[in-house]
Design a protein around this motif. Structure first.
Motif, short mmCIF file in Angstrom:
data_model
loop_
_atom_site.label_atom_id
_atom_site.label_comp_id
_atom_site.label_asym_id
_atom_site.label_seq_id
_atom_site.Cartn_x
_atom_site.Cartn_y
_atom_site.Cartn_z
N SER A 260 0.83 -1.20 0.00
CA SER A 260 0.00 0.00 0.00
C SER A 260 0.87 1.25 0.00
CB SER A 260 -0.91 0.00 1.22
OG SER A 260 -1.72 1.15 1.25
N TYR A 263 2.29 1.92 -3.53
CA TYR A 263 1.31 2.56 -4.42
C TYR A 263 1.03 3.99 -4.00
CZ TYR A 263 0.13 -1.44 -7.34
OH TYR A 263 0.18 -2.44 -8.25
N ASN A 266 3.86 6.18 -5.18
CA ASN A 266 3.94 6.31 -6.63
C ASN A 266 2.55 6.50 -7.25
OD1 ASN A 266 6.95 5.46 -7.38
ND2 ASN A 266 6.24 4.11 -5.75
N GLN A 267 1.64 7.04 -6.45
CA GLN A 267 0.24 7.04 -6.85
C GLN A 267 -0.02 7.81 -8.13
OE1 GLN A 267 -2.23 9.68 -4.21
NE2 GLN A 267 -0.33 9.87 -3.04
N TYR A 270 1.37 5.91 -11.34
CA TYR A 270 0.59 4.70 -11.62
C TYR A 270 -0.86 5.03 -11.98
CZ TYR A 270 4.36 1.55 -10.49
OH TYR A 270 5.55 0.87 -10.53
N ARG A 271 -1.41 6.08 -11.36
CA ARG A 271 -2.79 6.45 -11.68
C ARG A 271 -2.89 6.99 -13.09
NH1 ARG A 271 -5.01 11.03 -8.05
NH2 ARG A 271 -4.59 9.46 -6.47
N SER A 276 0.34 -1.08 -12.82
CA SER A 276 0.21 -1.77 -11.55
C SER A 276 1.41 -2.69 -11.35
CB SER A 276 -1.08 -2.58 -11.50
OG SER A 276 -0.98 -3.72 -12.33
N ASN A 389 -6.85 3.72 -0.29
CA ASN A 389 -5.78 3.63 -1.28
C ASN A 389 -5.86 2.27 -1.97
OD1 ASN A 389 -3.39 4.25 -2.73
ND2 ASN A 389 -2.16 3.17 -1.20
N TYR A 391 -5.56 -0.80 -4.48
CA TYR A 391 -4.51 -1.19 -5.41
C TYR A 391 -4.75 -2.62 -5.86
CZ TYR A 391 -2.65 -3.12 -1.05
OH TYR A 391 -2.50 -3.79 0.13
#
Length: 424
Positions: A260, A263, A266-267, A270-271, A276, A389, A391
């Motif tokens: 978590s 992610y 690096n949100q 990746y978003r 992923s 969050n 993922y």
């Protein structure tokens, strides 16, 4: 390592391409605050904090009520010292002018005072910063507890009664949001003050200016900065100022917390890139262990040489998945940090909560916290997850590899505390 998704190096390249695309969009839509916010988010994902700050400021210049920008902006401003002196001065001057104008037009948004206070603090205007924080706190209390304003005493400062010291991605945002709904708990100007882990100002009054100056003794106040737990010497610094303070620590299953956290860190890349980790099957644990050792050494450095800046710089030099995820694995090795706190504080001053208990039975967990703080129980009608969050799932082989890696650390933690967490 078997990868079908891009490595972080490729992600950085694709992120920069996406930034270029958004920058071209500003020529077509020069007044779109959302486009500038998106560019700021992408620069933040690259740890390019100076341009991220500039784009965030531009976003709220175009749309002063774009409140979602103020919170990341306040976070980034603590790293403005990375900039050259000329750029730093320009950013601070522009930001102070902008926030002063925004406060005039957004009088019911106290957090704008907090951001202005951060700008003044970075400029060395400590008295002005303290005044901003107290104005923000006064507005918060007047809005939520108007009957307490008669007890506001600006000539005295209130010390925190409790600190939530960690850990990020363990439910601290939800936990703090539940806490401050108790009728006898007053919030700090912001959940995370981050004073002991990142501030360069050694000033007790400056720190206390973040709390409401309410003189009534039957009210408590405190803050929740999740990274306090992993910083060396923070326990002793807190003890020196607040020897009787109560500390709360949330611990989550390390695998879940590490993934978590990855992610979360690096949100934006990746978003925006729709990537992923679900195709990663193996890590090179030798590289991960090597990186963890480096991280621990960096964290021992003085606050005047911000460790996060060095981590960011090393991440650019070592852009592979093993180095990226090692930071989050290191923070999940709880047994490496907990003994330092118990060397300084007696066990009755530190409440350790299991995050999974908070997630599955928040009412019971909060009852434990209220009892620890000496408060009556206060069940809520709703326990909303304040910082989701989501993922994608990781591969079974990677999960097993991480489970094997964490097992001896988890066992050592259970032996140390004499308590089972059942994280297998």
């Amino acid at each position: 390592m078997n990868l079908s998704t891009p490595t972080p190096t490729n992600i950085e390249q694709q992120t920069q391409t996406l930034i270029n695309h958004y920058q071209k969009a500003t020529l077509i839509k020069p007044n779109s605050a959302k486009v500038y916010q998106d560019i700021g988010n992408l620069y933040r994902s690259l740890r390019e904090f100076e341009p991220a700050t500039i784009y965030y400021l531009k976003a709220i210049e175009l749309k002063p009520d774009l409140f979602s920008v103020y919170y990341p902006l306040n976070f980034l401003l603590q790293f403005i010292s990375w900039s050259s002196e000329q750029n730093k001065n320009q950013i601070l001057t522009q930001g102070i002018h902008l926030l002063k104008q925004n406060i005039i037009h957004q009088p019911n948004f106290p957090f704008a005072h907090v951001v202005l206070g951060r700008l003044y603090a970075q400029q060395g205007e400590i008295e002005k910063a303290k005044d901003c924080y107290q104005k923000a706190s006064f507005k918060q209390i007047n809005r939520s507890y108007p009957h307490l304003i008669q007890h506001w005493n600006s000539s005295t400062q209130r010390q925190p009664d409790f600190l939530v010291i960690g850990l990020f991605k363990c439910g601290t945002t939800s936990f703090y949001s539940y806490l401050i709904q108790h009728p006898q708990i007053l919030p700090a100007v912001t959940k995370e003050i981050r004073y002991f882990s990142s501030d360069f100002i050694n000033d007790l009054e400056y720190y206390l200016s973040h709390f409401p100056a309410i003189s009534k003794n039957n009210y408590l106040t405190g803050e929740a900065t999740p990274n306090y737990f992993t910083f060396p010497n923070v326990a002793q610094q807190i003890k020196d100022w607040f020897p009787n303070i109560k500390l709360i620590l949330l611990l989550r299953k390390p695998i879940k917390r590490a993934i978590s956290g990855f992610y979360w860190g690096n949100q934006f890349s990746y978003r925006y890139l729709n990537k992923s980790l679900n195709s990663i099957h193996h890590l090179d644990l030798n590289l991960v262990q090597e990186r963890i050792t480096e991280i621990k050494e960096i964290r021992k450095l003085s606050f005047h040489q911000p460790w996060l800046s060095l981590l960011a710089e090393q991440s650019k030099q070592n852009s592979n998945i093993n180095h990226e995820i090692a930071f989050h694995i290191a923070s999940s090795l709880y047994i490496d940090y907990l003994p330092e706190w118990f060397k300084v504080f007696p066990k009755e001053q530190l409440l350790i909560l299991k995050s999974e208990d908070l997630f599955t039975d928040p009412e019971k967990t909060m009852k434990q916290a209220y009892h620890f703080l000496g408060l009556p129980d206060h069940p809520l009608t709703e326990y909303r997850n304040a910082n989701r969050n989501p993922y994608p799932p990781i591969s079974p082989s990677l999960y097993q590899q991480l489970a094997d890696f964490f097992r001896p650390y988890n066992q050592a933690l259970e032996d140390y505390l004499g308590r089972a967490f059942n994280w297998e």
